[in-house]
Design an enzyme around this catalytic site. Sequence first.
Site, PDB file in Angstrom:
ATOM      1  N   SER A   6       0.818  -1.215   0.000  1.00 35.47           N
ATOM      2  CA  SER A   6       0.000   0.000   0.000  1.00 35.47           C
ATOM      3  C   SER A   6       0.848   1.260   0.000  1.00 35.47           C
ATOM      4  CB  SER A   6      -0.915   0.031   1.225  1.00 35.47           C
ATOM      5  OG  SER A   6      -1.710  -1.113   1.279  1.00 35.47           O
TER       6      SER A   6
HETATM    7  N1  SAH Z   1      -0.002  -5.605   4.117  1.00 37.82           N
HETATM    8  C1  SAH Z   1       0.760  -5.843   2.911  1.00 37.82           C
HETATM    9  C2  SAH Z   1      -0.008  -5.552   1.642  1.00 37.82           C
HETATM   10  C3  SAH Z   1      -1.108  -6.511   1.436  1.00 37.82           C
HETATM   11  S1  SAH Z   1      -1.629  -6.779  -0.205  1.00 37.82           S
HETATM   12  C4  SAH Z   1       2.067  -5.087   2.905  1.00 37.82           C
HETATM   13  O1  SAH Z   1       2.324  -4.315   3.815  1.00 37.82           O
HETATM   14  O2  SAH Z   1       2.843  -5.304   1.978  1.00 37.82           O
HETATM   15  C5  SAH Z   1      -2.891  -7.936   0.194  1.00 37.82           C
HETATM   16  C6  SAH Z   1      -2.393  -9.309   0.554  1.00 37.82           C
HETATM   17  O3  SAH Z   1      -3.497 -10.063   1.037  1.00 37.82           O
HETATM   18  C7  SAH Z   1      -1.825 -10.071  -0.629  1.00 37.82           C
HETATM   19  O4  SAH Z   1      -0.529 -10.486  -0.361  1.00 37.82           O
HETATM   20  C8  SAH Z   1      -2.797 -11.259  -0.766  1.00 37.82           C
HETATM   21  O5  SAH Z   1      -2.166 -12.440  -1.216  1.00 37.82           O
HETATM   22  C9  SAH Z   1      -3.304 -11.401   0.637  1.00 37.82           C
HETATM   23  N2  SAH Z   1      -4.574 -12.118   0.806  1.00 37.82           N
HETATM   24  C10 SAH Z   1      -5.675 -12.080   0.012  1.00 37.82           C
HETATM   25  N3  SAH Z   1      -6.637 -12.882   0.509  1.00 37.82           N
HETATM   26  C11 SAH Z   1      -6.142 -13.436   1.660  1.00 37.82           C
HETATM   27  C12 SAH Z   1      -6.656 -14.360   2.629  1.00 37.82           C
HETATM   28  N4  SAH Z   1      -7.873 -14.875   2.560  1.00 37.82           N
HETATM   29  N5  SAH Z   1      -5.845 -14.686   3.668  1.00 37.82           N
HETATM   30  C13 SAH Z   1      -4.582 -14.194   3.768  1.00 37.82           C
HETATM   31  N6  SAH Z   1      -4.058 -13.342   2.877  1.00 37.82           N
HETATM   32  C14 SAH Z   1      -4.823 -12.958   1.833  1.00 37.82           C
END
Ligand code: SAH
Length: 214
Positions: A62
């Site tokens: 983000s």
């Molecule tokens: N917080 C992260 C950015 C997240 S992007 C950072 O600081 O870099 C969103 C993430 O959520 C992705 O890596 C995606 O694979 C994950 N995601 C999506 N659905 C999910 C689920 N059901 N459980 C765990 N992770 C999930």
Amino acid sequence: MDNYKDKREEMVNTQLIRRGLRDFNVLQAMRETPRHIFAGPANSDRAYADMALDIGMHQTISQPYMVGVMTELLEPSRSDKVLEIGTGSGYQAAVLSGIVLRVFTVERVESLALEARKRFAGLGYNNITVKIADGTFGWPQEAPFDKIIITAAAPDVPAPVIEQLAPRGILVAPVGDRHAQSLLKLVKDGAKIGKSYHVPCVFVPLIGEYGWDA
Ligand code: SAH
């Protein structure tokens, strides 16, 4: 001391403080967390720019402002046990790590989780635990959590996750449809649940049992 320190200071001043963020601990954590390491070598020139970054596997890290707003809305404190759903690069977990007691973070994509785990170890973040799983089930073995942050777009907050929030806990999540959301802050007050909506945002989808289909 690293040569990115000035860039971080500028990021905090122009992107966070100027836009109204005030929580000293959050600003300090973002001054100290090496975002360029989490963003990866392909992004090193723009690691501190005012934008989200591609981290591979169709996932993003983000925009700094969004990380700042979400972290501030969480009202993090020293004694907090925090759950993050969506580890991604690990940057958000690393920012929280310096402010709270412990961070439990769940990622469904194995390669991202393994890479984040390696980064945490290499940088000496020793209060973060990463699990590879569908985070829409939360992390029942470690519940309850004082704070929960979901960093992928949810149609609604997954029911199991609300249950794992402590009686006076706070949860922050982007909630809306697949293409546009608003940041929801949910505050548990005993049996009551208070909700407020904050900035508009666009996150990658939360995929899983209580999220969107893959
Ligand atoms: N917080 C992260 C950015 C997240 S992007 C950072 O600081 O870099 C969103 C993430 O959520 C992705 O890596 C995606 O694979 C994950 N995601 C999506 N659905 C999910 C689920 N059901 N459980 C765990 N992770 C999930």
